[in-house]
Design an enzyme around this catalytic site. Structure first.
Site, PDB file in Angstrom:
ATOM      1  N   GLU A 194      -2.655   7.107   6.163  1.00 39.96           N
ATOM      2  CA  GLU A 194      -3.738   6.189   5.816  1.00 39.96           C
ATOM      3  C   GLU A 194      -4.326   5.699   7.127  1.00 39.96           C
ATOM      4  OE1 GLU A 194      -4.913   5.718   2.899  1.00 39.96           O
ATOM      5  OE2 GLU A 194      -3.327   6.745   1.781  1.00 39.96           O
ATOM      6  N   CYS A 208      -9.142  -1.089   8.265  1.00 37.46           N
ATOM      7  CA  CYS A 208      -9.437   0.353   8.191  1.00 37.46           C
ATOM      8  C   CYS A 208     -10.798   0.604   7.569  1.00 37.46           C
ATOM      9  CB  CYS A 208      -8.415   1.049   7.306  1.00 37.46           C
ATOM     10  SG  CYS A 208      -6.739   0.653   7.697  1.00 37.46           S
TER      11      CYS A 208
END
Lengths: 474, 474, 474, 474
Positions: free
Chosen positions: A249, A283
Site C-alpha cells: 500500500e 498516501c
C-alpha cells in the site's frame, strides 16, 4: 525527568532490549517516551511463537475471533482521548484528526469482528463435463501463515489496525514493525490486545531500525509481507521477498478534476481539506488539482481564501488544522522541491516557506510534469493547481503519472462519471469528493507504482488467506 | 384447403382431442391452422407424467441439462425464418419484430444452458455462537416441483421460452398453457424439444379454454403457477392458488420522463418505438410520456413526425412497423377508451381511429388520471403526452398509478438518475431508454399491481427452486 | 393484589384499550399481568403511522439502522434475567431455556445490525447481446412496505425478534400481533425499542383476539404477512391475503434417523433434548425417531433412561428440564391422541399420563402413520420410536409426512449424508444432531405443509425487500 | 523430405526468423516440423502491438469476446483428430489422452466464453459511518495489462488454452512462450484464432530459447507473468519479475491416502491411472500412495496387477496407455533417481528399467523422504507405495513435503474427510479420486513450493484483472 519506557511486545511479553531509543514530539521537540528496538533475537522469538500458534488460530471458531475483535474495538473506544493524545504526541497530528483516527480504528476492528464470521466460501458444481459427474466442490479459505506487517508514521494507530484486525479475522499470526518514529500507538494497542484471550504468539510489535527489515524478508517461515509506506521501500521489499506473498500500500501524487458543472463550494471545501489535512502527509493527499478553465479563476480565488483560513499551530489545540511535519529533513526536502519548481517556472500562489519542521500550506501553478512537486509523491502541504480544457484532457493529465492510487472528480454529469471510471488508471475514483476519501471497509489500494493488492478489512482478509478446494461425491 | 393440424404435446406424445379449434391470422382473417384444446384428461396425464419424471430431472447432471438447452437454442436458430413466419401468422406481429423475437428466444435458451451449470449454492459458517461450534452449512437449491406456465399471445415464442428454459435448467417439469389465440409457436417449440433427450414428461403444451385454467389451480400435485398476462387474471389465479407458489408477470401503464438535459433525438426515436412497437401490445409498452415543459413543444413536434413515419400494413412485409391488433374486441375497447378520454377533455394529436382490428397510432394530450388511457393498461398503440414542471413532480406523475413495472428516464444528470432510482416505484428504471427495454437475462418483473416475483432466466430459475440446508460437522 | 397493566404499543405510544385481559402463569395458574387487546381503531392507527414513516425508513443510512439494532441487543442483554423471568412467567418455559432464548434474541438483533449494512446488491453486465451494448445494471433492494407479523406463544421473545430485527434492517415498518397468551415479552421489547431513535411508526405491538386477524389480512395498505404458528392458521391466512406477500413458518412432525454407524451416546443425548425440550412445544420438536434395527434395543434402553432423568417441575427452578404445557386444552388434546394411538396398537414405553396441564414425557412405539401422534404435529412431550431396516427406507419413513421442516440424521458415512441431503424433503437436514438444531442466522423454513419462504435474519431481510433494477449507460 | 515450416505468430502475422529449429517426434525420433525461435525483435513487436490494442480490448463488449471464444472452441472441436495428432506427434502422448486433451481445450474455451459475460463486479454500501452517508460504491474489474504466458510440454494445447482463453475473456493481450519442445499445438491454435475477429495484437505465440525468457521478465511494459512449469524455473522468474504480478502453476509430489473403509477396486483403478497416465509427466501425477496397513498387501497385489495390464508402445495406437518420455535426459534422470533410491534401501515392486527415452512403469516401496523419488517431483512413471498406521499419520506423511498441489483421499468417512480437508496443506483435496483429478473450471493451483495464484478459467480471469472502485453519490 525519567521517560516512561515502552517495551516492545513479544508474543505475550512486554520486554526491553539493549537498543533503547527516544521518541520525540515533532512539535515540541521534547522526548515523550523511551522505546526499544528489536534485533534478530526478538524477531526469531516472535516468529517461533507465531509458528507454534498457527494451527490453534486456524481452528478458532468465528465467534471467538469475533469476540476478541469486538473487545479490542471496545477498549480502543474507552481510551479514545488517551490514544488520540499519544498519536498527536508522536506524529504531531492535530488533535481533531487524531480523534478521528481513533474512531476509525474502532470501526476497523468492529468491521473485522463482523467479517471474521463471513470468510469467503464457495460451493460449486463440478458436473459440467461427464468426468465431473456426481462430484461437487467446496472452496474454503485457510490462513496463509505468518505475516510481517510494516506500518508508516502517518496513521500510527489505524494503519496498524488495518493489518492486525484482518490478520486476527483470517487466523494469521502477525508481527508488526511500526515506523521507528511512531511506535507508541502500536505499543498501546498491544496493551489492549494483551488483555484479550487472543492466543499468545498471534501478535507481536517489534520496532526495528529500517535497515533491519531484512530480518523479515529473509525469514522463510514468514509467508506474507504486508507493507504500507513509501513506493521505493515497498518495491524493494517485493524484490527481496523470495517466495513470500507481498501486498504493498504505497502512495502517489493523487489528482482531482473540478468539472465546470460541479458544486463549486463543495469542491473548494473538499480540496482545501484534501490538500492540507495532516500537512499532506497521507498516501491519498490531494496533490494535483485540475480545474476547468472557465472556472479556474473563480476556483483559485475561493481555494486560496480557504487555505488562508486554515489554523496553523500546536497540534494539541483542538482548533488546529495544520501543524509541523514529521521531521525537519522532510520539511527541507519539501522546500527544495518547491524551490526547484519555482526555478523551473512554477508560480507560488501562497505559502512556500519553511520554518524548522513547519512548512506553510503552499499552492503552486504554472507547473509541469518534469517538476518533482508534480511527478513525485510530495507528502507535504503542497498543492499544484492547473486549468484544463476538455474533460478528456483532464483525465489524461491525472493519468500522466507513474502512480495510480485514487482520484477525485467533481461533476454530476453521468457521461463524465462514466468516462472517468473507465479511463482513470487508479484504484479508486471518487465522485464529488477528493482522493483522500476513504471508508475503512471499502476496497483500497493502488495500481501502477502505487501498490499491489488491496486492503479494506474484507479485502485485506482475502489477501491473507488462500483457497483450498474439496472435491467430494454428491 | 385442409388446415394443417397442430396436435397438442402431451409428455412426449403429439395428440389430438375432441375439442378442435381454428387459429386465424389476425391480419388476413384467414384460418392458418387447426389446433386442439385440452381437457381434464390431458391435464391429468401431463401432471401424472410430470410426477413420474420429477426425481430423474432433479438428478440430471448439469452438463446434460445444459446440452439439451443448447440443442434447443441451436434448433431455433436454424429455423429462424420459419418460426418468425409462424409468430407473424398467429399474432400479426410485423416480421422484423418476429425475427427479433426468435433471436431473443435463442438467447434465452442459451443463457439457461449456461445458468443450468450455475444454480445457486451457499457454503456458510454456523459457528457464530457456541451452539454452532464445529458445524457448518451447505445450501443447495432443489427443484420446486411441477410448474404450470401460462403464456400470453404477444410473444408466443419468447415468453414461452422464459418459462420452459428456466424450468429445464431448474429441473422442474413444466406444462405450458399457451394463449388459445396463439398456441402455434409453443407447439413448434414442442417439436424441437421432442427431438432432444429431455426426459418424457418434463414438458407438455396444452392449449386450454381460459375458463379451464382452474384445472391447474385446483391440482394439488402442481407446486407453482407461473403466469404472464393481464393483471386481472393474474391476481385471480393467485387467490385460487391454494398452497402453490405464484409468480405473476403482469402489465402496467409504463411512464417515461424526458428531462430537459437529455439527448432529444435519442429520446424521440426511442419513444416512438416504445409507444407503437407491436401496436403497443407489450407489458412494458411506453404509455405515458412526461416531457419537461421547456422542451415539450419541441418534443411533441418531433415525436408526431416520427409517428407519422411509421409504416402500417401487412405484417409479413419486412418494412412494416405497425399492423393490426390481436382481434377486433381489443381494437374496439381501445376505441372506446380513446373516445371517453376525448369526451373528458383529452386532445388527440394524431390517430384515434379504428378500422376493423387496426387501430391508428394515437397520441393524446390534456389527459388526466381519471381516464382509462392513463390509469389502466391500454395495451394498444395509444400514447399520452404531458408536460411537467420539476423532475420531482415528473417522478410523482409516473408513480401515480396502480402499476409499477418499468419506467424510462432520459437524462445524463447523476442527481436525477439517483432521484429516479430511489423514488420510482417500479421493478426497473431505464436510463436513456424507454420502459420497453429488456435484455432477457436481466431481472424483470413488476411491483404494485404489476406482478410478483422475477423472471430473467437466472431469476426465474431461482423462483422455480427452493433452498435446502445441510448442517454438518466440520 | 393489583396487576401491573401492560398497555399495547402503538407507534410510539403505550396505550390501553377497552378490551382488558389477564395473562396467567400456566404453571401457578395465577394472573401475572393485565394486557389490552386492540381493535380496528388501533390497527388503523398503527398502519397509518407506518405509512407515514415508510419513506424515512427507506432512506435511513445503514449506520443508523445498525446502531439502533445494536442498542436493542445491548439492552436485551442488560435485562437478561428480567426478560427470562417474564418468558417463564407467561409460557412456563423452564428458566434455563428462557435464558437461552434471551441470549438468542440478543444474537438475532446483533446479526441484524450487521446485515443491515450488507443488504443484497447486484452490479451486472447487460451487453450480452448487441441490444445491451454500453448498458449495465444495478440491482438494489428496497423495503417491501408495511409488514404484519404474527408470532406464537412458544418463543415469545426470540420469534418476535426474528420478525422485528429483519424489518428494521430492511427498512420496513412492522406491526406485531403476539400470541394473545404470551404478549408480555413483546411488550417488554417495545419498552426497549421505544428508547431508541427508531422512527415513530416503524414498530407497534398490538395483541388481538385471533378472530381479529382479518384486520391485517383485509388491509390493502399492508404489503406482507409474516406468520409463525400452526399450519392450519398459516395456510388460511395465505388464502385470504389478497395481493400481499406471505411468509409462513409453520410446524411439522420432524423425524430423525439414527444410523448404525453413529455415535450412540451423542444420538441419545441429543434425542432426549430434542424430544422433550420445552415439552415438545417447538416447530422443530423431534417427534419421530427412526433407529436402525441392529441398535434399536440398545438405543431404546439408553433413551428411556435419559427421559427418566429429566427433572420435571417448577419452571422457575434453574434445574427444571420440563414443566407444564401452555394450557390444559393442549394437554388434553395430547392425552386424546396418545390414547387413540394406544387403542390402535401403539405401545407406551414411558409416560402417557396427564395431570392438569402437565403431560408426562411420553415415548411410544408400534405406531403407524394413521395415528395423529405420527402424522400430525403433536407439539407436546411425545416421541415415537421405531426401528428401520435400510437407510433408504428410513429416509422414506421421514418423508412419509405432509410436513417438511427439518430432519436429523446421526451418521458419519458420507454416502448416507449425501443420500439424506438429496432425498429428505425438508428445509434443513441436520447431521449428527436433532431437527431442533437452529442457529438464528441460518436459513430456516419448511417445505410441503411446513411453510413458505425463509427466515434467519439475512434470509428474512430478503423476503421483506424487493429488487429494483437500474439500467444505465456505461 | 522437406519439413513443413511452422512460423511463429506475431500479432496477426505468421513469420519466420533466422533461428530455425526442428521439432522431433519423441517416439519415432524423426523430425516432424520446422519452427522458428523468436528474438528480442519479435518480443518487442508483439509487446508493442499488444500495447496498441489494450484500450480496444478493454472496451470490447462481452458478447463479442464471448463470440470469439465460442468460435475458437467450435473450430478446435472441428479439428479434433488433427489437433490430437499434432499433440501426439510432438510430445508422444498416447492418442486417447491427446483426444481427451483436445476435448478439454474445447471446454476451456467454452467456459471462458461464458465467464467473459460474468466478470466480477461488486455494488457496495459505503454508509457504514457518517462520513460515508449518501455514498455508495461500484467495483469493476479492469484488465491488468499485457501478459506473458509460459507453457510446458505436457499439455501443449490445453495449458495454452488455460492462459489464452482467460486473457481474451479478461481483455488482456497475451504473448505465449510455448515449450520449445512442443510449440506446434500452440501454433495450430494461432491459426484458428487468426481467423476470428480478435483484435490484432491481442495474441502472439513466440517460441523462445529458455535462456531468453528474460526478454519477458525484463520488459516493464508487461504487467503479468503467468507461468506453468517446473518449480525451480517458476520461482526464479518470480524473483526477476520486478513490479509484475506473477502466477505460478508448478508441480509437486502429490500423495494419495487409501483408507481402510474405502472402495478398494475404485482406489486401485484410479491409482493406476493417476500413477502412470502420460508416463507420470503431469503436475498432479500420483507419486506417493499411502495405504492403510490392514489393506496394504491386498492393495499392492491389485495395484501391481493393474500396472502390468498397462499397454506400452506407439502413442499413435489408440490402445496405448503408456509410451516414451519427452526425451532421453528426462528418462536418464529418472533412472538415476530410482537407482539412488534402491541403493538407499528402496525395493522395486515392478519396472525400474530404461530403454532410450522409455521408462518402465515403476513401483517402489521401503522408501523414505530423503530419496528424490519421494521428496522431489519425479515427473515420470514412478510411484512410491507405503503403508500407514493411523489416518492422522497418513495426512502427516502427505504433508511432509515442500510441495502442496493436490492430494487424493479414498474414504467415505465424514470425519476423515473433514480431517483431510482441514489438515492437508494443498490446493485441492480430492475425495475418492487421485490428485490428478481436474475439471478445467475448478479453482486449481498449489501452495508451498507448488505455486502462487489460481487457474481454472474464472479464477484465472480474476488473476488477470484488477479492481477499480467508483465512489458515487446515491
Amino acid at each position: 525527568m525519567k521517560l516512561l519506557p515502552h517495551p516492545l511486545y513479544l508474543a505475550g511479553e512486554f520486554c526491553k532490549t539493549s537498543l533503547s531509543t527516544q521518541i520525540k514530539n515533532p512539535y515540541s521537540g521534547k522526548p515523550v517516551a523511551e522505546t526499544f528496538l528489536g534485533t534478530w533475537k526478538e524477531v526469531n522469538i516472535s516468529v517461533q511463537k507465531a509458528l507454534e500458534v498457527r494451527k490453534a488460530l486456524q481452528e478458532t471458531p468465528s465467534y471467538k475471533k469475533s469476540g476478541i475483535l469486538h473487545q479490542i474495538a471496545s477498549e480502543i473506544e474507552k481510551n479514545r482521548q488517551h490514544l488520540a493524545g499519544i498519536i498527536t504526541s508522536e506524529c504531531a497530528k492535530p488533535l481533531k484528526l487524531s480523534l478521528a483516527e481513533v474512531d476509525r480504528a474502532v470501526f476497523t476492528f468492529q468491521t473485522a469482528a463482523e467479517e471474521a464470521k463471513r470468510l469467503p466460501k464457495e460451493y460449486i458444481d463440478l458436473d459440467w463435463m461427464p468426468a465431473g459427474e456426481n462430484k461437487e466442490g467446496l472452496v474454503k479459505y485457510f490462513p496463509l501463515g505468518i505475516i510481517a506487517g510494516f506500518t508508516p508514521f502517518n496513521f500510527p494507530l489505524n494503519l496498524v489496525a488495518h493489518k492486525v484486525a484482518p490478520a486476527i479475522a483470517a487466523g494469521c499470526p502477525i508481527i508488526i514493525k511500526p515506523s521507528p518514529k511512531t511506535p507508541l500507538s502500536a505499543l498501546e494497542l498491544a496493551k489492549i490486545i494483551d488483555k484479550t484471550p487472543l492466543s499468545i504468539g498471534a501478535f507481536s510489535v517489534i520496532p526495528l531500525r529500517n535497515e533491519d527489515a531484512h530480518l523479515f524478508t529473509d525469514d522463510d517461515r514468514i509467508q506474507m509481507l504486508s507493507f504500507t509506506g513509501s513506493p521505493s521501500v515497498g518495491w524493494m521489499l517485493k524484490e527481496k521477498a523470495g517466495k513470500k506473498k507481498v501486498v504493498l500500500e504505497l502512495g502517489g501524487n493523487a489528482g482531482v478534476i473540478v468539472s465546470d458543472d460541479c458544486d463549486l463550494n463543495l469542491a473548494v471545501k473538499k480540496c482545501v481539506g484534501g490538500g492540507f489535512s495532516y500537512s499532506g502527509q497521507t498516501c491519498i493527499h490531494t496533490q494535483r488539482i485540475y480545474v476547468h478553465k472557465n472556472i479556474f479563476s473563480n476556483f483559485t480565488g475561493m481555494f486560496l481564501k480557504g487555505v488562508k483560513n486554515l489554523k496553523a499551530g500546536d497540534p494539541t489545540d483542538p482548533a488546529t488544522d495544520i501543524s509541523v511535519m514529521i521531521d525537519e529533513p522532510a520539511a527541507r526536502r519539501t522546500e527544495t522541491w518547491v524551490k526547484e519548481a519555482v526555478k523551473a517556472g512554477a508560480k507560488i500562489l501562497c505559502g512556500g516557506k519553511r520554518k524548522g519542521n513547519f512548512f506553510e500550506p503552499t499552492v503552486l501553478t504554472n507547473t509541469d510534469n518534469a517538476m518533482n512537486v508534480c511527478s513525485e509523491e510530495v507528502f507535504a502541504p503542497v498543492v499544484v493547481l492547473e486549468p484544463y480544457d476538455t474533460f478528456e484532457k483532464a483525465v489524461a493529465m491525472v493519468n500522466d503519472s507513474e502512480f495510480g492510487l485514487q482520484a477525485g472528480v467533481f461533476t454530476d454529469n453521468q457521461k463524465r462519471i462514466n468516462h472517468a471510471f473507465s479511463n482513470l488508471d487508479v484504484g479508486g475514483v471518487i465522485i464529488n469528493n477528493v482522493p483522500n476519501f476513504r471508508m475503512d471497509h471499502m476496497p483500497y489500494g493502488g495500481i501502477k507504482n502505487s501498490g499491489l493488492g488491496r486492503e479494506g478489512v474484507k479485502y485485506a482478509i482475502v489477501e491473507m488467506m488462500e483457497p483450498r478446494l474439496l472435491v467430494m461425491d454428491k
